[in-house]
Every structure is written in C-alpha cells, then in structure tokens.
Write a protein that holds these residues in place. Structure first.
Motif, mmCIF file in Angstrom:
data_model
loop_
_atom_site.group_PDB
_atom_site.id
_atom_site.type_symbol
_atom_site.label_atom_id
_atom_site.label_comp_id
_atom_site.label_asym_id
_atom_site.label_seq_id
_atom_site.Cartn_x
_atom_site.Cartn_y
_atom_site.Cartn_z
ATOM 1 N N SER A 137 0.066 -1.109 -1.169
ATOM 2 C CA SER A 137 0.392 -2.352 -1.839
ATOM 3 C C SER A 137 -0.779 -3.095 -2.336
ATOM 4 O O SER A 137 -1.635 -2.834 -2.026
ATOM 5 N N GLY A 138 -0.010 -4.115 -3.299
ATOM 6 C CA GLY A 138 -1.086 -5.024 -3.790
ATOM 7 C C GLY A 138 -1.650 -4.581 -5.351
ATOM 8 O O GLY A 138 -1.680 -3.758 -5.720
ATOM 9 N N SER A 139 -1.748 -5.885 -6.175
ATOM 10 C CA SER A 139 -2.005 -5.770 -7.513
ATOM 11 C C SER A 139 -3.481 -5.537 -7.690
ATOM 12 O O SER A 139 -3.928 -5.110 -8.966
ATOM 13 N N LYS B 194 -6.908 -1.056 -7.598
ATOM 14 C CA LYS B 194 -8.070 -0.451 -8.373
ATOM 15 C C LYS B 194 -9.306 -0.966 -7.718
ATOM 16 O O LYS B 194 -10.405 -0.253 -8.001
ATOM 17 N N PHE B 195 -9.281 -1.898 -6.974
ATOM 18 C CA PHE B 195 -10.591 -2.491 -6.322
ATOM 19 C C PHE B 195 -10.821 -1.966 -4.926
ATOM 20 O O PHE B 195 -11.823 -2.139 -4.409
ATOM 21 N N TYR B 196 -9.671 -1.154 -4.476
ATOM 22 C CA TYR B 196 -9.854 -0.796 -2.973
ATOM 23 C C TYR B 196 -10.573 0.619 -3.115
ATOM 24 O O TYR B 196 -10.519 1.414 -3.764
ATOM 25 N N SER B 197 -11.326 0.703 -1.835
ATOM 26 C CA SER B 197 -12.047 1.891 -1.894
ATOM 27 C C SER B 197 -10.994 2.710 -0.716
ATOM 28 O O SER B 197 -10.526 2.056 0.302
ATOM 29 N N ASN C 257 -4.429 4.844 -10.199
ATOM 30 C CA ASN C 257 -4.454 3.394 -10.269
ATOM 31 C C ASN C 257 -3.192 2.646 -10.748
ATOM 32 O O ASN C 257 -2.676 1.497 -10.040
ATOM 33 N N ALA C 258 -2.625 3.294 -11.648
ATOM 34 C CA ALA C 258 -1.478 2.921 -12.349
ATOM 35 C C ALA C 258 -0.190 2.792 -11.148
ATOM 36 O O ALA C 258 0.830 2.109 -11.512
ATOM 37 N N LYS C 259 -0.466 3.976 -10.455
ATOM 38 C CA LYS C 259 0.712 4.073 -9.211
ATOM 39 C C LYS C 259 0.345 3.693 -7.931
ATOM 40 O O LYS C 259 1.157 3.960 -6.854
ATOM 41 N N ASN C 260 -0.689 2.976 -7.931
ATOM 42 C CA ASN C 260 -1.248 2.424 -6.317
ATOM 43 C C ASN C 260 -1.360 3.702 -5.493
ATOM 44 O O ASN C 260 -0.977 3.383 -4.460
ATOM 45 N N THR C 261 -1.723 4.779 -5.879
ATOM 46 C CA THR C 261 -1.592 5.975 -5.154
ATOM 47 C C THR C 261 -2.922 6.865 -5.097
ATOM 48 O O THR C 261 -3.659 6.979 -5.990
#
Length: 114
Positions: free
Chosen positions: A25-27, A30-33, A73-77
C-alpha cells in the motif's frame, strides 16, 4: 504504515516454476526498496532478491540465474519469477518494503516436491 500482501505460493514439482506477487500500500511505492526473503523450517530468514527504487537488483547466490525480481510501480506490485525450482527452495516467502522503516507481509508457502 505499509500493508503488504503476498500471493502466488503453492506446491510445484522439481524443475517447475512459480511467480510470487506482492502488493504494497501507499502512494509512495515507487520510492520503496523491495525484497523477497524466505525462511525454511529450522533455518534463519534469508534474503532471496531485492530491487531498489531505481530498479537495481541483487540476488542470493543460490537463486542467481533461476529467479527474477521485478516491479510494476503503476500497480504497487513486486514480482518474483522462480524457475527451475528445487526442493531446497521450499520455504515461506516473505515480501519486505523499506521506506524509513521496514514492513513485512504474512508470507506465502512454496513447496517443491514430487
């Protein structure tokens, strides 16, 4: 708080393939490792593969050439494509997100057996 849900585990024969998926989750995804870890019975949890926000990847020696981590990143997946699976790959696979803090999913069981 980042919520993480893994899916895609199951029973597969040696030499088979599986693709694990992890939705976080989270907007700011794209910044997550992101990373995939695994833990076999009686063993410590170990890093299987990781991917940075910039798309750089790293793998455990035991899975190089067989597993591929990727992200959408578009799917947070984030995905883990696992090919040429062997019995020693049997474990619970966990997805991990790092963004200031670390967050973990509940895990998905992968069993490689005849």
């Amino acid at each position: 708080q980042v919520q993480i849900v893994e899916s895609g585990g199951g029973l597969v024969q040696p030499g088979g393939s599986l693709r694990l998926s992890c939705v976080a989750s989270g907007s700011a995804f794209k910044f997550y490792s992101m990373g995939w870890y695994r833990q076999a019975p009686g063993k410590q949890r170990e890093l299987v593969a990781g991917i940075t926000s910039g798309g750089s990847t790293n793998y455990a020696d035991s899975v190089k050439g067989r597993f591929t981590i990727s992200r959408d990143n578009a799917k947070n997946t984030v995905y883990l494509q696992m090919n040429s699976l062997q019995p020693e790959d049997t474990a619970v696979y966990y997805c991990n997100a790092k963004v200031l803090k670390e967050f973990w999913g509940q895990g998905t069981q992968v069993t490689v057996s005849l």
